[in-house]
Design an enzyme around this catalytic site. Sequence first.
Site, short mmCIF file in Angstrom:
data_model
loop_
_atom_site.label_atom_id
_atom_site.label_comp_id
_atom_site.label_asym_id
_atom_site.label_seq_id
_atom_site.Cartn_x
_atom_site.Cartn_y
_atom_site.Cartn_z
N HIS A 332 -31.98 67.54 21.98
CA HIS A 332 -32.82 67.93 23.18
C HIS A 332 -34.18 67.15 22.84
CE1 HIS A 332 -35.22 70.23 20.30
NE2 HIS A 332 -34.21 70.98 19.97
N CYS A 350 -31.29 71.07 15.02
CA CYS A 350 -31.31 70.33 16.35
C CYS A 350 -31.24 68.96 15.95
CB CYS A 350 -31.87 71.02 17.42
SG CYS A 350 -31.18 72.34 18.04
#
Length: 423
Positions: A332, A350
């Site tokens: 992201h 992440c």
Amino acid sequence: MSLSTWNARTARTGRTAVRCTLILAPLLAGITACGASAKSLSDQPYDALEHLSFGGAGGAAEVDPDAPLKISAKAAGARITDVEAVDAAGRPLAGELSADGRAWRSSDLLTAGAEYTVRVSTENGDGEPGRGEHAFRTAGSKAERIDVTFGPDEGTYGVGQPITAELSGEVPGQRERALVEAALQVTTEPEVTGSWHWVDDKELHYRPKDYWPADTRITVSSQLEGMAIADGLRGGKAEAVELRTGERVEAVADISGHTMTVYQDGEEIRTLPITTGKEGFRTRNGKKVVLGQEPNVRMTGTSIGIPAGSAESYDMDVQWATRLTWSGEYVHGAPWSAASHGSANVSHGCTGMSTENAQWLFDLLKPGDVVEHINGEGEDMAPFGNGFGDWNLSWEEWLAGSALEGEGDDHAQPASGRARPSL
């Protein structure tokens, strides 16, 4: 050769079909002398249907699928030489012929709610061949049914997308699993080598030996309905699914090198600076299949067990999020860590990058594409239970999870619940 054919042929007594002796007298050369009932080998077989009994399947009513099919020869001196019984889906019914050839009995249960055609070959007392064909329909069964739900939904996916089959009931036995697995069919254009793998007693995954070719058309269907699996257990309904693959897109994230290299149809198209999980939150190594994409997603530390108000706590909206695991690992946009992109790992697991790069990657990727993390210090991606880690098993390990190809599913892991994302 079918089982019924083998049993019928091996049960023969060795008597020739027509007893003849060639007479060598000059005026009769080439003339064959036979008994009074001799029949030319070129003649059509006689209709044997009226000389056969089909037991409970001989009437007009629907036949009990839990009872065996019994066929017997009624005429004196006649015997059955071969039986071929198949349902409308082409599934054969195995059976055994008695030693004297007078009777045949099915050794498998009939499929419930199915149309059957039975072709019987016979010989009469003089060795003349006969043929008889009979059709009947089986009734429904009160046995428990196992329905099948195939996944994913119809659409276009990346070349790493596994096919899933979720069963409505457990199938623990190896023999029963083999019956179920053989009835779940995957057809592709072009032809691709692949296999099912049992994740647990209620779930199977199917994948090829290598990634699917780009632009492959895939049809997944079942012939399980009505089929006997075990005592009191039969196959249920399943809705066929049609899929296709798009372009081959792969992204390889070098955790220690802080870069992600993106490939399209085998060619490198861009390298992006990234940051991944820091100590205590290391990003998993291994191949992960894209599960879904969200232009905006709220991420909180409490969703992955970080206490609210602690130094590691967070609660923020994130853009251009591509999901890789059910436990919350994404790729992201992470503008707050821009200074670390390409140089340090500072996330909670992440893979972060600039908003612009995240949007570019978001637009390129689709569910089923593969993102692989290498050279990291984190744990390995599990094959099952936290998304699609199927490609982390070798082909030999994958086949070992097939009831048809291997000895079991030692490498499979039970499915787990879906958690909220990490950051």
